[in-house]
Write an enzyme that holds these catalytic residues in place. Structure first.
Site, short mmCIF file in Angstrom:
data_model
loop_
_atom_site.label_atom_id
_atom_site.label_comp_id
_atom_site.label_asym_id
_atom_site.label_seq_id
_atom_site.Cartn_x
_atom_site.Cartn_y
_atom_site.Cartn_z
N LYS A 13 -42.98 -6.38 -2.43
CA LYS A 13 -41.91 -6.04 -1.48
C LYS A 13 -42.44 -6.13 -0.05
O LYS A 13 -43.25 -6.99 0.25
CB LYS A 13 -41.32 -4.66 -1.82
CG LYS A 13 -40.84 -4.60 -3.28
CD LYS A 13 -40.02 -3.38 -3.62
CE LYS A 13 -39.59 -3.43 -5.07
NZ LYS A 13 -38.74 -2.31 -5.48
N HIS A 97 -32.96 -10.03 -6.35
CA HIS A 97 -33.40 -8.64 -6.50
C HIS A 97 -32.28 -7.72 -6.00
O HIS A 97 -31.58 -8.04 -5.05
CB HIS A 97 -34.68 -8.41 -5.70
CG HIS A 97 -35.34 -7.11 -6.05
ND1 HIS A 97 -34.90 -5.90 -5.57
CD2 HIS A 97 -36.38 -6.83 -6.88
CE1 HIS A 97 -35.65 -4.94 -6.08
NE2 HIS A 97 -36.56 -5.48 -6.88
N GLU A 99 -32.36 -5.19 -4.24
CA GLU A 99 -32.48 -4.85 -2.82
C GLU A 99 -31.85 -5.94 -1.96
O GLU A 99 -31.24 -5.66 -0.93
CB GLU A 99 -33.96 -4.61 -2.46
CG GLU A 99 -34.44 -3.28 -3.04
CD GLU A 99 -35.91 -3.23 -3.40
OE1 GLU A 99 -36.69 -4.09 -2.94
OE2 GLU A 99 -36.28 -2.32 -4.17
N GLY A 175 -38.09 2.43 -8.10
CA GLY A 175 -38.72 3.29 -7.10
C GLY A 175 -38.37 4.76 -7.24
O GLY A 175 -38.61 5.55 -6.34
N SER A 215 -39.84 1.37 -12.17
CA SER A 215 -40.81 2.44 -12.40
C SER A 215 -41.74 2.19 -13.59
O SER A 215 -42.10 3.11 -14.32
CB SER A 215 -40.10 3.80 -12.54
OG SER A 215 -39.42 4.11 -11.33
#
Ligand code: 13P
Length: 258
Positions: A13, A97, A99, A175, A215
Site C-alpha cells: 500500500k 482493490h 481502497e 486492516g 488481516s
C-alpha cells in the site's frame, strides 16, 4: 499435493521509503532464494518499483504494481500503464482493490478495462473483489462478489484470461484485525470457482488461483490456507515486516506440500 501453486503476495500500500523498501525486499529475497514451492510477490509503491526489482535480482520473488491505467500511453497525467509496468519488471499488478474502489472512484467497468489491458501485455492481474460489512449483514455477499468477478471478466474467455489471479478481500476484514472464518472464506472462494466454471469452463476455473486477503497473519495463515479453494494470500499490514511475512510464506509452502 495441490495442483495450483500457492501464491503469497504482499501489498505494501502507501508505505515505505525507497531505503525501507529495499531493506524489506532484501530480507524476503534472502528467505525465498531461487525459489520455494509457493510463489511470492511483493507490491511496493510505484516510486520504489525499479529499486525493489534490482534488489530482488537473482531471487524468485516477483514484483507487483498496485494499480495501472488501461491505455499504453498518452495524455493521462499521473497514471502508469501496463507497458511501463513490464518495462520496470512487474509480472503482476493488483487491480480493483477495495481502497481504490471506495476512495478513488474505481468502477467495475474500469476494472475490466485494466484487467484486459494487463492480460494483453502479459502482466498477471490480481483482481480484488469483496463485500462491505453492510452487504455481508444484508446477506448479499455472494451477489456482490460474484457480480464483481463477472463484471471484471465480461467478454474475456478462458484463453484471454489465462493466468488471472483473484483475491477475495472482505472489506470489513481489511486492516481491522478481523479475519473471515476459514469456512466463510472457503464458501466464497468455492462460489467464485463454481461461477467461473459456469462462465468460462471448468478446466480453466480449476486452474485459477483465488487468494484470501484481510488481516492475514502468521497465526491464521495455516488455517485459511488449509481450505481447498484458498490458494494463497494477499497480505497488507503483515507484509510490511519480514518477521510477519516470512512465516506466511512458509504457510504457503506447507500448503503446496500438503
Ligand atoms: P491487511 O492484511 O492489512 O488487512 O490488508 C489486506 C489487504 O488489503 C491486502 O490487499
Amino acid at each position: 499435493m495441490t495442483s495450483r501453486r500457492p501464491l503469497i503476495a504482499g501489498n505494501w500500500k502507501l508505505h515505505k521509503t525507497l531505503a525501507e523498501s529495499r531493506e524489506l525486499a532484501r530480507a524476503i529475497a534472502s528467505h525465498v532464494g531461487s525459489g520455494l514451492a509457493c510463489e511470492v510477490v511483493v507490491g511496493p509503491v510505484a516510486t520504489s518499483l525499479a529499486a525493489v526489482k534490482n534488489t530482488l535480482a537473482g531471487s524468485a520473488v516477483g514484483l507487483a504494481a498496485q494499480n495501472t491505467h488501461w491505455e499504453d500511453s498518452g495524455a493521462f497525467t499521473g497514471e502508469l500503464s501496463p507497458v511501463l509496468l513490464l518495462d520496470v519488471g512487474c509480472g503482476h499488478c493488483i487491480i480493483g482493490h477495495s481502497e481504490r474502489r471506495q476512495l478513488f472512484g474505481e468502477t467495475d467497468a474500469g476494472v475490466r478495462k485494466k484487467v484486459a489491458a494487463l492480460l494483453v501485455h502479459k502482466v498477471v492481474p490480481i483482481l480484488c473483489v469483496g463485500e462491505s460489512l453492510e452487504q455481508r449483514e444484508a446477506g448479499q455477499t455472494l451477489d456482490v462478489v460474484l457480480g464483481q468477478v463477472e463484471a471484471a471478466t465480461e467478454g474475456l474467455d478462458a484463453v484471454a484470461l489465462g493466468p488471472l489471479v483473484i483475491a477475495y478481500e472482505p472489506i470489513w476484514a481489511i486492516g481491522t484485525g478481523r479475519t473471515a472464518k476459514a469456512e466463510d472464506a472457503q464458501e466464497v472462494h468455492g462460489a467464485i470457482r463454481a461461477r467461473l466454471a459456469e462462465l468460462k469452463g471448468e478446466s480453466w476455473a480449476d486452474s485459477v488461483r483465488i487468494l484470501y486477503g484481510g488481516s492475514v497473519k502468521p497465526s491464521n495463515a495455516d488455517e485459511l490456507l488449509a481450505q481447498p479453494d484458498v490458494d494463497g494470500a494477499l497480505v497488507g499490514g503483515a507484509s510490511l515486516s519480514p518477521d510477519n511475512f516470512i512465516p506466511i510464506i512458509d504457510a504457503g509452502v506447507r500448503r503446496a506440500e500438503s
